[in-house]
Design a protein around this motif. Structure first.
Motif, PDB file in Angstrom:
ATOM      1  N   MET A   1       0.833  -1.232   0.084  1.00 19.08           N
ATOM      2  CA  MET A   1      -0.186   0.019   0.019  1.00 19.08           C
ATOM      3  C   MET A   1       0.859   1.390   0.049  1.00 19.08           C
ATOM      4  O   MET A   1       1.783   1.525   0.907  1.00 19.08           O
ATOM      5  CB  MET A   1      -0.882  -0.062   1.154  1.00 19.08           C
ATOM      6  N   VAL A   2       0.686   2.178  -0.926  1.00 19.14           N
ATOM      7  CA  VAL A   2       1.342   3.354  -0.993  1.00 19.14           C
ATOM      8  C   VAL A   2       0.684   4.414  -0.109  1.00 19.14           C
ATOM      9  O   VAL A   2      -0.690   4.649  -0.443  1.00 19.14           O
ATOM     10  CB  VAL A   2       1.484   3.715  -2.366  1.00 19.14           C
ATOM     11  N   THR A   3       1.451   5.188   0.848  1.00 20.38           N
ATOM     12  CA  THR A   3       0.690   6.171   1.393  1.00 20.38           C
ATOM     13  C   THR A   3       1.313   7.566   1.009  1.00 20.38           C
ATOM     14  O   THR A   3       2.160   7.783   0.714  1.00 20.38           O
ATOM     15  CB  THR A   3       0.975   6.100   2.980  1.00 20.38           C
ATOM     16  N   GLU A   4       0.371   8.360   0.857  1.00 22.71           N
ATOM     17  CA  GLU A   4       0.657   9.760   0.526  1.00 22.71           C
ATOM     18  C   GLU A   4       1.286  10.525   1.522  1.00 22.71           C
ATOM     19  O   GLU A   4       0.963  10.529   2.843  1.00 22.71           O
ATOM     20  CB  GLU A   4      -0.742  10.550  -0.067  1.00 22.71           C
ATOM     21  N   ASP A   5       2.391  11.282   1.123  1.00 21.93           N
ATOM     22  CA  ASP A   5       3.037  12.076   1.878  1.00 21.93           C
ATOM     23  C   ASP A   5       2.516  13.429   2.258  1.00 21.93           C
ATOM     24  O   ASP A   5       2.409  14.220   1.197  1.00 21.93           O
ATOM     25  CB  ASP A   5       4.405  12.264   1.315  1.00 21.93           C
ATOM     26  N   LEU A   6       1.927  13.732   3.439  1.00 22.40           N
ATOM     27  CA  LEU A   6       0.998  14.810   3.491  1.00 22.40           C
ATOM     28  C   LEU A   6       1.967  15.721   4.622  1.00 22.40           C
ATOM     29  O   LEU A   6       1.479  16.790   5.095  1.00 22.40           O
ATOM     30  CB  LEU A   6      -0.028  14.618   4.374  1.00 22.40           C
ATOM     31  N   SER A   7       3.319  15.666   4.708  1.00 23.74           N
ATOM     32  CA  SER A   7       3.977  16.426   5.530  1.00 23.74           C
ATOM     33  C   SER A   7       4.296  17.684   4.893  1.00 23.74           C
ATOM     34  O   SER A   7       4.163  17.933   3.831  1.00 23.74           O
ATOM     35  CB  SER A   7       5.431  15.743   5.929  1.00 23.74           C
ATOM     36  N   PHE A   8       4.731  18.752   5.704  1.00 30.07           N
ATOM     37  CA  PHE A   8       4.872  20.015   5.536  1.00 30.07           C
ATOM     38  C   PHE A   8       5.932  20.223   4.381  1.00 30.07           C
ATOM     39  O   PHE A   8       7.014  19.849   4.910  1.00 30.07           O
ATOM     40  CB  PHE A   8       4.700  20.917   6.612  1.00 30.07           C
ATOM     41  N   LYS A   9       5.821  21.207   3.523  1.00 32.18           N
ATOM     42  CA  LYS A   9       7.023  21.719   2.685  1.00 32.18           C
ATOM     43  C   LYS A   9       7.021  22.979   2.732  1.00 32.18           C
ATOM     44  O   LYS A   9       5.729  23.847   2.451  1.00 32.18           O
ATOM     45  CB  LYS A   9       6.933  20.996   1.116  1.00 32.18           C
ATOM     46  N   GLN A  10       8.228  23.958   2.994  1.00 32.02           N
ATOM     47  CA  GLN A  10       8.138  25.257   2.992  1.00 32.02           C
ATOM     48  C   GLN A  10       7.367  26.178   1.932  1.00 32.02           C
ATOM     49  O   GLN A  10       6.802  26.933   2.053  1.00 32.02           O
ATOM     50  CB  GLN A  10       9.507  25.649   3.134  1.00 32.02           C
ATOM     51  N   ASP A  11       7.335  25.289   0.709  1.00 31.76           N
ATOM     52  CA  ASP A  11       7.033  26.159  -0.373  1.00 31.76           C
ATOM     53  C   ASP A  11       5.500  25.946  -0.670  1.00 31.76           C
ATOM     54  O   ASP A  11       4.842  26.585  -1.591  1.00 31.76           O
ATOM     55  CB  ASP A  11       7.732  25.858  -1.776  1.00 31.76           C
ATOM     56  N   GLU A  12       4.751  25.249   0.255  1.00 34.92           N
ATOM     57  CA  GLU A  12       3.411  24.884   0.055  1.00 34.92           C
ATOM     58  C   GLU A  12       2.610  26.244   0.792  1.00 34.92           C
ATOM     59  O   GLU A  12       1.503  26.036   0.939  1.00 34.92           O
ATOM     60  CB  GLU A  12       3.175  23.719   0.707  1.00 34.92           C
ATOM     61  N   LEU A  13       3.322  27.004   1.384  1.00 29.05           N
ATOM     62  CA  LEU A  13       2.540  27.877   2.337  1.00 29.05           C
ATOM     63  C   LEU A  13       1.809  28.792   1.316  1.00 29.05           C
ATOM     64  O   LEU A  13       2.374  29.300   0.484  1.00 29.05           O
ATOM     65  CB  LEU A  13       3.369  28.811   3.111  1.00 29.05           C
ATOM     66  N   PRO A  14       0.475  29.344   1.627  1.00 31.14           N
ATOM     67  CA  PRO A  14      -0.257  30.055   0.730  1.00 31.14           C
ATOM     68  C   PRO A  14       0.137  31.476   0.931  1.00 31.14           C
ATOM     69  O   PRO A  14       0.985  31.939   1.946  1.00 31.14           O
ATOM     70  CB  PRO A  14      -1.632  30.000   1.289  1.00 31.14           C
ATOM     71  N   ALA A  15      -0.146  32.596  -0.145  1.00 36.66           N
ATOM     72  CA  ALA A  15       0.122  33.994   0.155  1.00 36.66           C
ATOM     73  C   ALA A  15      -0.097  34.489   1.513  1.00 36.66           C
ATOM     74  O   ALA A  15       0.598  35.278   1.969  1.00 36.66           O
ATOM     75  CB  ALA A  15      -0.400  34.473  -1.033  1.00 36.66           C
ATOM     76  N   ASP A  16      -1.472  34.181   1.959  1.00 40.46           N
ATOM     77  CA  ASP A  16      -1.719  34.814   3.310  1.00 40.46           C
ATOM     78  C   ASP A  16      -1.510  33.803   4.378  1.00 40.46           C
ATOM     79  O   ASP A  16      -1.893  32.543   4.703  1.00 40.46           O
ATOM     80  CB  ASP A  16      -3.232  34.856   3.338  1.00 40.46           C
ATOM     81  N   ARG A  17      -0.400  33.973   5.206  1.00 43.45           N
ATOM     82  CA  ARG A  17       0.262  33.211   6.154  1.00 43.45           C
ATOM     83  C   ARG A  17      -0.098  33.619   7.539  1.00 43.45           C
ATOM     84  O   ARG A  17       0.399  33.115   8.361  1.00 43.45           O
ATOM     85  CB  ARG A  17       1.738  33.179   5.948  1.00 43.45           C
ATOM     86  N   SER A  18      -1.307  34.263   7.790  1.00 39.60           N
ATOM     87  CA  SER A  18      -1.626  34.910   8.903  1.00 39.60           C
ATOM     88  C   SER A  18      -2.465  33.669   9.860  1.00 39.60           C
ATOM     89  O   SER A  18      -2.981  32.774   9.451  1.00 39.60           O
ATOM     90  CB  SER A  18      -2.576  35.939   8.587  1.00 39.60           C
TER      91      SER A  18
END
Length: 188
Positions: free
Chosen positions: A1-18
């Motif tokens: 079974m392949v599991t999707e990597d849902l971990s955070f990557k710095q470039d995934e932050l949206p423009a509004d980071r509030s």
């Protein structure tokens, strides 16, 4: 079974980071705020329902992390205010008193996830940035059935203002049985 990597990557932050964080545990709040800033969020924080509501009315954030139990009330009031001010905001609820009823209430009010304390910054970030259609991975060490039962009894006991007779009546159990359960330590 392949599991999707849902971990955070710095470039995934949206423009509004509030991000607004509301928690009455000051040391936990400071650690989480610092960790979230290091991940690129623009953090503002408060220690109470009143402070959280004021922060949201001042400028509604794109993200929120709110403790369920605050000194002056329920974190659900902060979640409800955020849902009114900014319906597209992503909020998660943190709690040391996990139960199904409060999790359902939090989700109905607009929270996208419900994490048990102490949650680390990676879990918080992953929950905030998770795709809306993804399922959360199962917990690494879930609570035992005995622990879930104990948590539920403690929650009802607190909701009944620590009245043993009223709690026993609502749980449909004998008062002495309840007293014995309350006298014991929490199961693992």
């Amino acid at each position: 079974m392949v599991t999707e990597d849902l971990s955070f990557k710095q470039d995934e932050l949206p423009a509004d980071r509030s991000l607004v964080i509301v928690d009455d545990d000051r040391s936990f709040l400071q650690r989480l705020a610092r960790a979230m800033e290091l991940r690129g969020f623009e953090v503002r924080f408060g220690h109470s329902v009143a402070e959280g509501v004021d922060l949201i009315r001042e400028k509604a954030p794109a993200f929120a992390v709110v403790d369920m139990r605050l000194e002056d009330g329920s974190g659900l009031d902060v979640i409800a205010e955020l849902a009114k001010a900014r319906p597209d905001a992503r909020a998660i609820v943190l709690t040391g008193y996990g139960n199904i009823a409060t999790a359902v209430s939090a989700v109905k009010l607009g929270a996208v996830d419900y994490l048990a304390k102490p949650a680390d910054a990676d879990d918080v970030t992953d929950a905030l940035l998770a795709p809306t259609d993804s399922k959360a991975p199962p917990p690494e060490n879930p609570m035992s059935a005995d622990r879930v039962r104990w948590e539920h009894i403690q929650r009802v006991y607190e909701l009944c203002n620590r009245n043993v007779s009223e709690t026993a009546r609502r749980l449909n159990m004998h008062r002495r049985t309840l007293q014995r359960i309350l006298a014991k330590r929490a199961p693992k």
